[in-house]
Design an enzyme around this catalytic site. Sequence first.
Site, PDB file in Angstrom:
ATOM      1  N   GLY A 261      47.169  31.784  -5.641  1.00  0.00           N
ATOM      2  CA  GLY A 261      47.855  30.608  -5.198  1.00  0.00           C
ATOM      3  C   GLY A 261      47.656  29.242  -5.902  1.00  0.00           C
ATOM      4  O   GLY A 261      47.357  28.324  -5.179  1.00  0.00           O
ATOM      5  N   GLY A 262      47.529  29.417  -7.122  1.00  0.00           N
ATOM      6  CA  GLY A 262      46.641  28.033  -7.719  1.00  0.00           C
ATOM      7  C   GLY A 262      47.663  26.940  -8.025  1.00  0.00           C
ATOM      8  O   GLY A 262      47.079  25.824  -8.724  1.00  0.00           O
ATOM      9  N   ASP A 284      50.982  32.436  -8.897  1.00  0.00           N
ATOM     10  CA  ASP A 284      51.649  31.673  -7.832  1.00  0.00           C
ATOM     11  C   ASP A 284      52.965  32.299  -7.782  1.00  0.00           C
ATOM     12  O   ASP A 284      53.333  33.290  -8.543  1.00  0.00           O
ATOM     13  CB  ASP A 284      51.745  30.350  -8.097  1.00  0.00           C
ATOM     14  CG  ASP A 284      51.659  29.287  -6.723  1.00  0.00           C
ATOM     15  OD1 ASP A 284      52.861  29.548  -6.336  1.00  0.00           O
ATOM     16  OD2 ASP A 284      50.755  28.533  -6.391  1.00  0.00           O
ATOM     17  N   PHE A 316      50.519  36.786  -2.922  1.00  0.00           N
ATOM     18  CA  PHE A 316      49.132  37.225  -2.513  1.00  0.00           C
ATOM     19  C   PHE A 316      49.198  37.974  -1.050  1.00  0.00           C
ATOM     20  O   PHE A 316      48.291  38.277  -0.832  1.00  0.00           O
ATOM     21  CB  PHE A 316      48.265  35.834  -2.413  1.00  0.00           C
ATOM     22  CG  PHE A 316      48.768  34.537  -1.846  1.00  0.00           C
ATOM     23  CD1 PHE A 316      49.619  34.725  -0.451  1.00  0.00           C
ATOM     24  CD2 PHE A 316      48.522  33.379  -2.438  1.00  0.00           C
ATOM     25  CE1 PHE A 316      49.672  33.423   0.339  1.00  0.00           C
ATOM     26  CE2 PHE A 316      48.737  32.269  -1.560  1.00  0.00           C
ATOM     27  CZ  PHE A 316      49.545  32.343  -0.575  1.00  0.00           C
ATOM     28  N   ARG A 331      41.882  27.582  -3.513  1.00  0.00           N
ATOM     29  CA  ARG A 331      41.751  26.127  -3.034  1.00  0.00           C
ATOM     30  C   ARG A 331      42.926  25.780  -2.033  1.00  0.00           C
ATOM     31  O   ARG A 331      44.082  26.050  -2.785  1.00  0.00           O
ATOM     32  CB  ARG A 331      41.569  25.214  -4.171  1.00  0.00           C
ATOM     33  CG  ARG A 331      41.396  23.475  -3.667  1.00  0.00           C
ATOM     34  CD  ARG A 331      41.104  22.732  -4.647  1.00  0.00           C
ATOM     35  NE  ARG A 331      42.387  22.490  -5.552  1.00  0.00           N
ATOM     36  CZ  ARG A 331      42.210  21.451  -6.452  1.00  0.00           C
ATOM     37  NH1 ARG A 331      41.411  20.754  -6.707  1.00  0.00           N
ATOM     38  NH2 ARG A 331      43.400  21.312  -7.261  1.00  0.00           N
ATOM     39  N   HIS A 335      43.873  27.340   4.400  1.00  0.00           N
ATOM     40  CA  HIS A 335      44.610  26.486   5.516  1.00  0.00           C
ATOM     41  C   HIS A 335      46.071  26.619   5.907  1.00  0.00           C
ATOM     42  O   HIS A 335      46.560  26.124   6.841  1.00  0.00           O
ATOM     43  CB  HIS A 335      43.848  24.934   5.111  1.00  0.00           C
ATOM     44  CG  HIS A 335      44.521  24.566   4.147  1.00  0.00           C
ATOM     45  ND1 HIS A 335      44.231  23.127   3.933  1.00  0.00           N
ATOM     46  CD2 HIS A 335      45.488  24.763   3.574  1.00  0.00           C
ATOM     47  CE1 HIS A 335      44.788  22.545   2.961  1.00  0.00           C
ATOM     48  NE2 HIS A 335      45.719  23.643   2.428  1.00  0.00           N
TER      49      HIS A 335
HETATM   50  C1  SAM Z   1      48.497  23.854  -1.045  1.00  0.00           C
HETATM   51  S1  SAM Z   1      48.975  24.660  -2.586  1.00  0.00           S
HETATM   52  C2  SAM Z   1      47.503  24.807  -3.274  1.00  0.00           C
HETATM   53  C3  SAM Z   1      47.685  24.911  -4.879  1.00  0.00           C
HETATM   54  C4  SAM Z   1      46.382  25.178  -5.665  1.00  0.00           C
HETATM   55  N1  SAM Z   1      45.471  26.145  -5.099  1.00  0.00           N
HETATM   56  C5  SAM Z   1      45.654  23.908  -5.682  1.00  0.00           C
HETATM   57  O1  SAM Z   1      44.728  23.756  -5.285  1.00  0.00           O
HETATM   58  O2  SAM Z   1      46.008  23.001  -6.497  1.00  0.00           O
HETATM   59  C6  SAM Z   1      49.523  26.322  -2.050  1.00  0.00           C
HETATM   60  C7  SAM Z   1      50.132  27.289  -3.164  1.00  0.00           C
HETATM   61  O3  SAM Z   1      50.107  28.516  -2.437  1.00  0.00           O
HETATM   62  C8  SAM Z   1      51.314  28.928  -3.099  1.00  0.00           C
HETATM   63  N2  SAM Z   1      51.970  30.068  -2.223  1.00  0.00           N
HETATM   64  C9  SAM Z   1      52.616  30.127  -1.120  1.00  0.00           C
HETATM   65  N3  SAM Z   1      52.943  31.187  -0.752  1.00  0.00           N
HETATM   66  C10 SAM Z   1      52.498  32.133  -1.794  1.00  0.00           C
HETATM   67  C11 SAM Z   1      52.579  33.505  -1.742  1.00  0.00           C
HETATM   68  N4  SAM Z   1      53.063  34.276  -0.845  1.00  0.00           N
HETATM   69  N5  SAM Z   1      51.888  34.048  -2.871  1.00  0.00           N
HETATM   70  C12 SAM Z   1      51.376  33.211  -3.799  1.00  0.00           C
HETATM   71  N6  SAM Z   1      51.322  31.898  -3.819  1.00  0.00           N
HETATM   72  C13 SAM Z   1      51.804  31.247  -2.716  1.00  0.00           C
HETATM   73  C14 SAM Z   1      52.286  27.787  -3.146  1.00  0.00           C
HETATM   74  O4  SAM Z   1      53.453  28.067  -4.164  1.00  0.00           O
HETATM   75  C15 SAM Z   1      51.220  26.597  -3.520  1.00  0.00           C
HETATM   76  O5  SAM Z   1      51.094  26.471  -4.961  1.00  0.00           O
END
Ligand code: SAM
Length: 448
Positions: A261-262, A284, A316, A331, A335
Site C-alpha cells: 500500500g505504498g 498499491d 493487500f 506506512r 491506521h
Molecule cells: C494513507 S495512504 C499511504 C500511502 C503510502 N504508504 C505512504 O506512506 O505514502 C494508503 C494507501 O493504501 C492504498 N490502498 C487502499 N486500499 C488498498 C488495498 N486493498 N490494497 C492495496 N493498497 C490499498 C491506497 O491506495 C493508498 O495509497
Amino acid sequence: MVSSSIEDKAKTLRLLATLLYSAAEVIVKEWEIEAEDPNHDPLLPSETLYHVRRAVVGACGMYSDLVQEPQHRLMELSLQHFTARCLHITARTGVADIIAEADTGSGVNIKTIGTKTGIEPNRLTQVLHALCSLNIFTEIKPGFYGNTELSRQMVNNEPLRNMLVAQGLSIFSSSVELPTMLLNSAGAEKPRKTAYEVMHGAPFWEYFEQNTAKLDDNLNQRPELEIFAHAMIGAGRAQSTPVYADYPWEALQDGTIVDVGGGVGGMSLDLAKRFPRLHFILQDRAAVITEAQAVWRQELPDAVATKRVQFMVHDFFKEQPVKGADAYLMRYILHDWPEEQCITILSKLREAMEPHSRILNVDHIMHNTVGSAHLKRAPAPLPANYGHAQLFSHMFDLAMLTLFDSKEHSPEEFASLAEKSGLKVVKIWECRTVLGVAEMRRDDTALN
Ligand SMILES: C[S@@+](CC[C@H](N)C(=O)[O-])C[C@H]1O[C@@H](n2cnc3c(N)ncnc32)[C@H](O)[C@@H]1O
C-alpha cells in the site's frame, strides 16, 4: 491537570515557568550548533532539541490552560475549525508563493494578493488577520503582508501545499458527520457507515477514484486522487525524515523492501535515495501504481531503469505474492482500517514471511496522558504524553475515526493486533517525530 487549589495551581505554574526558562537556554544552544553545521537538515532535530521542543510545546499549552479563563478557552476551541479553513484557503490559492514572488521587503499589498488569488481583498484580509495572529503570515504595515518562517515552508513546496489542501477537501467536510456517526453507533459493534460515507456516499478510496474529474479551477484541474497521492509525499517527508535516521535501515543491507500500500512510493523514494543498496517492490491499487510510475520516472529514473524498484498492482487483502522479503513496509496503512481488516492485512503478510522477515509499521504511536511502559514519559508536571505536544497524533487519530472507523494504535494495541495475526512486536522504535516504527516478526522467531 487536576490541581484546583491556588497553592497547587501556583506550584504547577512555577514549575512550568522554570521548565520553560531553562529550556530556552538549551534551545538557543542547539540552534547555534545547527547554524554551524552546513549539512543540517531542518526536518531532523538533535535528540536534545526534539525532547526539549516537546516539553516546551506541552508546557506552553499547560501554562496557558492554567491561566486562561476556562469558559473563554472552551468557546475558542469550539471554533478552531476556522483556523483549519483559513490555512486551507491560503494553501489552495498559493498566498505564500504570491507573497514570496512579489515581496521586496515591505510586504505585498492585499489588492495584489486578492487579484492573484481571486478573493475579494476585504474578505481575504479577515483570513490573513487570523493567520497573522498565529504567526502564519505577518502584516508589515496596514494592508501589506509578508511571509513568516511558518508560511515560508509552503513556498515552492507542492507536496506540503497538497497536504494542506487535501486535509481541507473531502476529509474536512466529512468531519461534519462525525457526531452522526458516533450517535448512531450506540449499541452496535460498528457504525453502519463512516462519517466519510455519510457525507460523500462512498468509502474514502472509492470516492477518490470516482472523482478523477476536475475538482476546482483554482487547483489547475488537479483531481483529488492526484492531490492526495502527492500530499502523501508531502506529509511523509515532513513527518518521516527522523524515521530514516532513527531506524537501522543499514541492517537490511542490499535486501528487498516490499512497500505494501505504498502509494506513489513516497517513503521508498526517500529510502532509495538515502540507502542506495536497498531494493523495493511498490504495491498499491492499479490507479495509484500508474501514478507512482510517473513519479519515480521523474524523481529517480535510474532506479526504474535498473529495476531497483518494481511496481506491482496488489490488493493487500489477498495473498501476498512476494514471499520471504526482508521487510514489508506499511506506512500509514494499519491506521486506515478497523481491527478486523488490520488482522487480515497482517495475516496475509504473516503467511508470506520467513523467519528473517519483518513487518515495519510506520504510523503515529498513540500515547495517552496516563502513559505507556513502552514510551518515554514527559517530565513533571506535564502529563506522561507531553499533553499539547501530542495534539497532532490525536487529530490524526480522529481523522481516521471519521474516514474509516479506525484509529492510530498505542504500543499495547499494536501488540494485540500482532498477537491476533500470528506475529509479535519486537520493538517500538520511537523516532524524533510524530511517527514511530512498530516492528513485528513471526511469533515463532527466536528474536525478542
Ligand atoms: C494513507 S495512504 C499511504 C500511502 C503510502 N504508504 C505512504 O506512506 O505514502 C494508503 C494507501 O493504501 C492504498 N490502498 C487502499 N486500499 C488498498 C488495498 N486493498 N490494497 C492495496 N493498497 C490499498 C491506497 O491506495 C493508498 O495509497
